[in-house]
Design an enzyme around this catalytic site. Structure first.
Site: not given
Ligand code: SF4
Length: 360
Positions: A50, A131, A149
């Site tokens: 991520e 996020y 996102d």
């Protein structure tokens, strides 16, 4: 990102999570950081991917991700590394603050004995925003969170027909994400639901020409049902162009010639010809101050105005005309009016010429 909350009225008709999850089970992308069906995701791998995926696409991330996990197979190994070793392995991926935060975060997490398993705990770590915290919480810890996102925001704007441009739609996106996440099937499999949204955005509900025919949410998609898919996400409002003002002068002589000058070679309309005139500025010109800059003392007659739109500003020009017996072309050149058609005049000047000639 949003934690799950109750859906407000306009978002009550959320498409069913079961349809997305069924589609995801059949079509999920195989990515090196993803746990196989039935496996438990490794928080270290989820977090590493991520962070790398912030501002970088999947294809570019894969080789970097693989180098990192091969060199630093655990968060403890990453925490123990020299910062320079981390930075050099990151080299080429860009946004180097991510690498420094990654290393700082690894040291904190390793010292704490593992990642926190809540969105708020994750958000407190270096390099983890709203996020990313939601994505890790959902995927690695099965926490009820829907990470939003850019791709997920686009899907939300379509399935709920959100009329507000995305940059101003924080509240609507949060409400839409909450409505999706409130579905019992989404809450039962938050990690798969989040990854299903990612895959839908990457492969089906794409920015242009989405494949609605293959979409598991076609029936529940408000934009599709109204045949208005192309209208969502709502376009950003156009920035108002600043307005500039100028005055240009049509000065003709007794031999049917008009005075022109050449613009500087660099800059807007560089090297093109124009009627002599004032600078273009934000304030409108008063007649007296404009005529003080006219190319000759003459009996100037106002002919009318011209409006022209450039990429970065709009221009209004007033045109004055006069005839004199002879012109001293000190800062320009004389051109027979009959040759204007072939002269290097930009459109805005052609408009001025047309106004002057119509008035004459
Ligand atoms: Fe996107 Fe089309 Fe699916 Fe709606 S139906 S979510 S617009 S792909």
């Amino acid at each position: 990102m949003t934690a799950i909350a109750s859906a407000s009225a306009p978002f009550a008709a959320a498409p069913p999570a079961a349809a997305l999850l069924g589609w995801y089970d059949r079509n999920r992308r195989s990515l090196p950081w993803r746990a196989a069906p039935g496996e438990v995701a490794d928080p270290y791998r989820v977090w590493l991917s991520e962070i790398m995926l912030q501002q970088t696409n999947v294809v570019a991330v894969i080789p970097y991700y693989e180098s990192f996990v091969s060199r630093f197979p655990t968060i403890a190994a990453l925490a123990a590394a020299e910062e320079q070793a981390v930075l050099s392995l990151w080299a080429g991926l860009g946004y180097y603050a991510r690498a420094r935060n990654l290393h700082a975060c690894a040291r904190i997490v390793a010292a704490a004995g593992g990642f926190p398993d809540s969105e708020s705990g994750l958000r407190a770590l270096p390099g983890i925003g709203a996020y990313t915290a939601a994505a890790i919480a959902a995927i690695a810890f099965q926490r009820p969170a829907v990470p939003v996102d850019g791709n997920v925001a686009r899907i939300l704007s379509r399935v709920f027909a959100i009329a507000v441009p995305l940059a101003q739609a924080r509240r609507e996106l949060a409400a839409g994400a909450a409505a999706l996440g409130a579905d019992r099937d989404a809450a039962a499999r938050p990690g798969d639901f989040a990854q299903g949204l990612f895959d839908l955005g990457a492969g089906i509900c794409t920015p242009t020409s989405p494949s609605c025919g293959a979409c598991p949410w076609q029936a529940g998609c408000a934009a599709y049902r109204r045949s208005r898919v192309a209208e969502f996400p709502a376009p950003k409002p156009r920035k108002q162009r600043p307005l500039r003002h100028g005055v240009h002068f049509w000065l003709a002589d007794g031999q049917g010639r008009v005075l022109l000058r050449r613009r500087p070679p660099q800059g807007l309309l560089g090297g093109m010809s124009e009627l002599p005139g004032t600078p273009w500025r934000a304030e409108p010109w008063g007649e007296a101050e404009a005529l003080a800059l006219a190319p000759a003392q003459a009996n100037w007659t106002p002919c009318g105005g011209v409006r022209h739109v450039f990429t970065h500003f709009e221009l209004t020009l007033q045109v004055f005309a006069a005839s004199v017996k002879a012109i001293n072309p000190e800062h320009g050149f004389l051109l027979p009016v009959t040759e204007l058609e072939d002269a290097a005049l930009p459109s805005v000047m052609r408009k001025c010429v047309a106004v002057a000639r119509a008035a004459g």
